[in-house]
Enzyme design. Structure first.
Site, mmCIF file in Angstrom:
data_model
loop_
_atom_site.group_PDB
_atom_site.id
_atom_site.type_symbol
_atom_site.label_atom_id
_atom_site.label_comp_id
_atom_site.label_asym_id
_atom_site.label_seq_id
_atom_site.Cartn_x
_atom_site.Cartn_y
_atom_site.Cartn_z
ATOM 1 N N ASP A 21 38.006 36.516 53.586
ATOM 2 C CA ASP A 21 38.521 37.848 53.954
ATOM 3 C C ASP A 21 38.400 38.175 55.444
ATOM 4 O OD1 ASP A 21 37.057 39.162 50.910
ATOM 5 O OD2 ASP A 21 39.013 38.238 51.264
ATOM 6 N N GLY B 1 47.531 37.370 37.347
ATOM 7 C CA GLY B 1 48.770 36.873 37.956
ATOM 8 C C GLY B 1 49.878 37.913 38.071
ATOM 9 N N SER B 2 49.535 39.192 38.002
ATOM 10 C CA SER B 2 50.598 40.218 38.115
ATOM 11 C C SER B 2 51.235 40.181 39.501
ATOM 12 C CB SER B 2 50.040 41.613 37.813
ATOM 13 O OG SER B 2 49.231 42.075 38.878
ATOM 14 N N ASN B 3 50.443 39.866 40.519
ATOM 15 C CA ASN B 3 51.036 39.743 41.866
ATOM 16 C C ASN B 3 51.945 38.524 41.934
ATOM 17 O OD1 ASN B 3 50.064 41.684 44.138
ATOM 18 N ND2 ASN B 3 48.313 41.412 42.795
ATOM 19 N N ASN C 129 46.408 36.064 52.206
ATOM 20 C CA ASN C 129 45.619 36.564 51.069
ATOM 21 C C ASN C 129 45.799 38.061 50.966
ATOM 22 O OD1 ASN C 129 43.519 36.475 48.992
ATOM 23 N ND2 ASN C 129 42.204 37.461 50.509
ATOM 24 N N LEU D 209 36.878 29.827 48.066
ATOM 25 C CA LEU D 209 37.021 29.784 49.532
ATOM 26 C C LEU D 209 37.945 28.608 49.870
ATOM 27 C CD1 LEU D 209 35.875 30.945 52.208
ATOM 28 C CD2 LEU D 209 34.150 29.131 52.115
ATOM 29 N N GLU E 119 49.903 46.819 46.063
ATOM 30 C CA GLU E 119 50.039 45.356 46.168
ATOM 31 C C GLU E 119 51.444 44.922 45.789
ATOM 32 O OE1 GLU E 119 46.929 44.133 43.494
ATOM 33 O OE2 GLU E 119 45.477 44.089 45.122
ATOM 34 N N LEU F 157 39.888 32.976 43.727
ATOM 35 C CA LEU F 157 38.489 33.303 44.044
ATOM 36 C C LEU F 157 37.752 32.230 44.834
ATOM 37 C CD1 LEU F 157 37.479 35.121 40.734
ATOM 38 C CD2 LEU F 157 38.321 36.074 42.884
ATOM 39 N N HIS G 144 43.728 41.494 49.619
ATOM 40 C CA HIS G 144 42.405 41.974 49.187
ATOM 41 C C HIS G 144 42.550 43.446 48.794
ATOM 42 C CE1 HIS G 144 38.076 41.987 48.856
ATOM 43 N NE2 HIS G 144 38.067 43.138 49.491
HETATM 44 C C1 GRF Z 1 44.473 41.791 43.155
HETATM 45 O O1 GRF Z 1 43.845 43.053 43.032
HETATM 46 C C2 GRF Z 1 44.247 41.242 44.536
HETATM 47 O O2 GRF Z 1 44.076 42.230 45.529
HETATM 48 C C3 GRF Z 1 42.972 40.486 44.384
HETATM 49 O O3 GRF Z 1 42.999 39.929 43.077
HETATM 50 C C4 GRF Z 1 43.809 40.760 42.261
HETATM 51 C C5 GRF Z 1 44.824 39.879 41.589
HETATM 52 O O4 GRF Z 1 45.467 40.612 40.591
HETATM 53 N N1 GRF Z 1 42.851 39.471 45.402
HETATM 54 P P1 GRF Z 1 46.600 39.836 39.721
HETATM 55 O O5 GRF Z 1 45.935 38.622 39.110
HETATM 56 O O6 GRF Z 1 47.687 39.427 40.678
HETATM 57 O O7 GRF Z 1 47.039 40.838 38.715
#
Ligand code: GRF
Length: 186
Positions: A143, A12-14, A100, A85, A172, A83, A102
């Site tokens: 994707d 969940g860092s994003n 999304n 679909l 990201e 993860l 990737h």
């Molecule tokens: C990221 O590398 C993103 O590109 C992929 O899953 C990862 C999620 O990372 N879809 P985080 O959980 O947000 O750290």
């Protein structure tokens, strides 16, 4: 008040980076909600710390059209390391409102099962000179939706999946919030 849902299966860092970004822009008055399919996901702790609602969903619920009622009115759905679909009813109900990210330069190194270190390992094994991120709209296939933005990084001599993952995460965290800001301002 715009409402953004973030779906995440992992750390969940994003998700946290996106929420932090918009907390620094209170004028945009956004409301976030997180959904995860993994009861052990790190994103749950992040949501608790950020005091953002976070719901655990199961496959039957996610694949049933009644889920639309559970999520209500939404301005954007963000998949940030999710993860599963996305089922057709969702891509149809929110056409061009699901995005999304990737960790590779699609269409290469994409598709079912290509996530996390598997992607970086394949890029390095194939001696690619560059990798990067792809932010795209989500359709009914993994994707394959319309591309929104790609950003690149070099794959250097002696690169490891960990070092490449670090470069990719930096891209990201730099670009995903900016893309979201542009999309919700449209
Ligand atoms: C990221 O590398 C993103 O590109 C992929 O899953 C990862 C999620 O990372 N879809 P985080 O959980 O947000 O750290």
């Amino acid at each position: 008040m715009k409402r953004i849902l973030i779906f995440a299966s992992g750390s969940g860092s994003n998700a946290e980076n996106i929420i932090d970004f918009f907390w620094r822009r209170p004028a945009m008055s956004l409301q976030f909600e997180i959904f995860t399919n993994n009861k052990n996901a790190g994103v749950i702790d992040r949501a608790r710390r950020l005091q953002i609602p976070c719901a655990l969903i199961d496959k039957d619920q996610f694949n049933d059209e009644s889920f639309l009622k559970a999520i209500g009115e939404v301005d954007l759905i963000v998949l940030a390391g999710f993860l599963w679909l996305v089922p057709d009813y969702l891509t149809k109900a929110f056409a061009n409102k699901i995005i999304n990210i990737h960790p590779a330069l699609l269409p290469a190194y994409g598709g079912k099962g290509m996530y996390g270190d598997r992607v970086h390992k394949a890029v390095i094994e194939n001696k690619e000179e560059q990798s990067g991120i792809s932010i795209h709209y989500v359709n009914e296939k993994y994707d394959e939706g319309e591309m929104i933005l790609q950003a690149h990084c070099k794959v250097e001599e002696g690169e490891t999946p960990e070092s490449l993952a670090g470069k990719i995460h930096k891209l990201e965290h730099a670009y995903f919030p900016i893309v979201i800001e542009q999309l919700i301002e449209e």
